[in-house]
Design a protein around this motif. Sequence first.
Motif, PDB file in Angstrom:
ATOM      1  N   ILE A 159     -10.188  17.991 -58.928  1.00  0.00           N
ATOM      2  CA  ILE A 159     -10.181  19.100 -59.880  1.00  0.00           C
ATOM      3  C   ILE A 159      -8.895  19.906 -59.685  1.00  0.00           C
ATOM      4  CG2 ILE A 159     -11.495  20.580 -58.310  1.00  0.00           C
ATOM      5  CD1 ILE A 159     -12.881  21.829 -60.720  1.00  0.00           C
ATOM      6  N   LYS A 186     -10.980  29.268 -65.000  1.00  0.00           N
ATOM      7  CA  LYS A 186     -12.283  28.897 -64.436  1.00  0.00           C
ATOM      8  C   LYS A 186     -13.158  28.246 -65.502  1.00  0.00           C
ATOM      9  CE  LYS A 186     -16.010  30.658 -61.548  1.00  0.00           C
ATOM     10  NZ  LYS A 186     -15.761  30.086 -60.243  1.00  0.00           N
ATOM     11  N   GLU A 187     -13.136  28.796 -66.724  1.00  0.00           N
ATOM     12  CA  GLU A 187     -13.905  28.217 -67.829  1.00  0.00           C
ATOM     13  C   GLU A 187     -13.411  26.819 -68.182  1.00  0.00           C
ATOM     14  OE1 GLU A 187     -13.579  31.079 -70.978  1.00  0.00           O
ATOM     15  OE2 GLU A 187     -14.876  32.523 -69.949  1.00  0.00           O
ATOM     16  N   ASN A 188     -12.128  26.549 -67.902  1.00  0.00           N
ATOM     17  CA  ASN A 188     -11.536  25.240 -68.170  1.00  0.00           C
ATOM     18  C   ASN A 188     -11.561  24.329 -66.936  1.00  0.00           C
ATOM     19  OD1 ASN A 188     -10.878  25.504 -70.941  1.00  0.00           O
ATOM     20  ND2 ASN A 188      -9.223  26.885 -70.368  1.00  0.00           N
ATOM     21  N   ASN A 189     -12.569  24.544 -66.081  1.00  0.00           N
ATOM     22  CA  ASN A 189     -12.853  23.642 -64.967  1.00  0.00           C
ATOM     23  C   ASN A 189     -11.756  23.592 -63.905  1.00  0.00           C
ATOM     24  OD1 ASN A 189     -14.762  21.978 -63.750  1.00  0.00           O
ATOM     25  ND2 ASN A 189     -13.732  20.126 -64.453  1.00  0.00           N
ATOM     26  N   HIS A 190     -11.175  24.735 -63.587  1.00  0.00           N
ATOM     27  CA  HIS A 190     -10.239  24.831 -62.464  1.00  0.00           C
ATOM     28  C   HIS A 190     -10.994  25.418 -61.265  1.00  0.00           C
ATOM     29  CE1 HIS A 190      -7.304  24.380 -65.662  1.00  0.00           C
ATOM     30  NE2 HIS A 190      -6.364  24.216 -64.757  1.00  0.00           N
ATOM     31  N   TYR A 191     -10.625  24.985 -60.077  1.00  0.00           N
ATOM     32  CA  TYR A 191     -11.196  25.497 -58.840  1.00  0.00           C
ATOM     33  C   TYR A 191     -10.347  26.680 -58.401  1.00  0.00           C
ATOM     34  CZ  TYR A 191     -13.364  25.305 -54.203  1.00  0.00           C
ATOM     35  OH  TYR A 191     -14.056  25.597 -53.054  1.00  0.00           O
ATOM     36  N   ASP A 203     -13.948  30.577 -56.343  1.00  0.00           N
ATOM     37  CA  ASP A 203     -14.813  29.566 -55.736  1.00  0.00           C
ATOM     38  C   ASP A 203     -14.678  29.586 -54.219  1.00  0.00           C
ATOM     39  OD1 ASP A 203     -15.845  28.261 -58.194  1.00  0.00           O
ATOM     40  OD2 ASP A 203     -13.718  27.836 -58.504  1.00  0.00           O
TER      41      ASP A 203
END
Length: 166
Positions: free
Chosen positions: A112, A85-90, A134
């Motif tokens: 994403i 999540k911190e690495n921009n994954h949904y 999310d």
Amino acid sequence: MQLTHYTSNFKKRKFPITLVCDNVTNAPNIGSLFRMADAFGIEKLVLCGENIKLGRKISKTSRATEKVVNFDICEDALGLVKQLKENNHYIISLEITDKSTPIHNIKFPKDIAIVLVIGDENFGVSDAILNLSDAVIHIDMFGQNSSMNVVQATNIAVYEITKQLF
């Protein structure tokens, strides 16, 4: 005429989907997840939990797809999901909750990387991971039972995601 593995016209493709298995431990289920990950072009399969080891029972069900699927074994599903999540994954969790959305009502993001989290055969996805998600999705069912096998549910979810991303 029925096509074989060698004569089918399917185009190989990888989708930006990481499948995180939160304490899925049943060997035939793990083997089936390898096979599904290969069939649907999943980018990575991550088996999370204690004492997960590949063996004969997994290989028998996977039909050797564990040799071609990019996978990892990790003890801490929650830590991994936080990192992704911190690495921009949904983050999408597949679980029936009082706030989950039917899968047919979701538009999956195309811009994403997606993480699909599936849960333990008996207890589902942990509350901590659900709270980080999310989206929490479920598959509507119309019989008496309120759940289905984790692999069957994952097949339906991955089919729907890849269908939208294709």
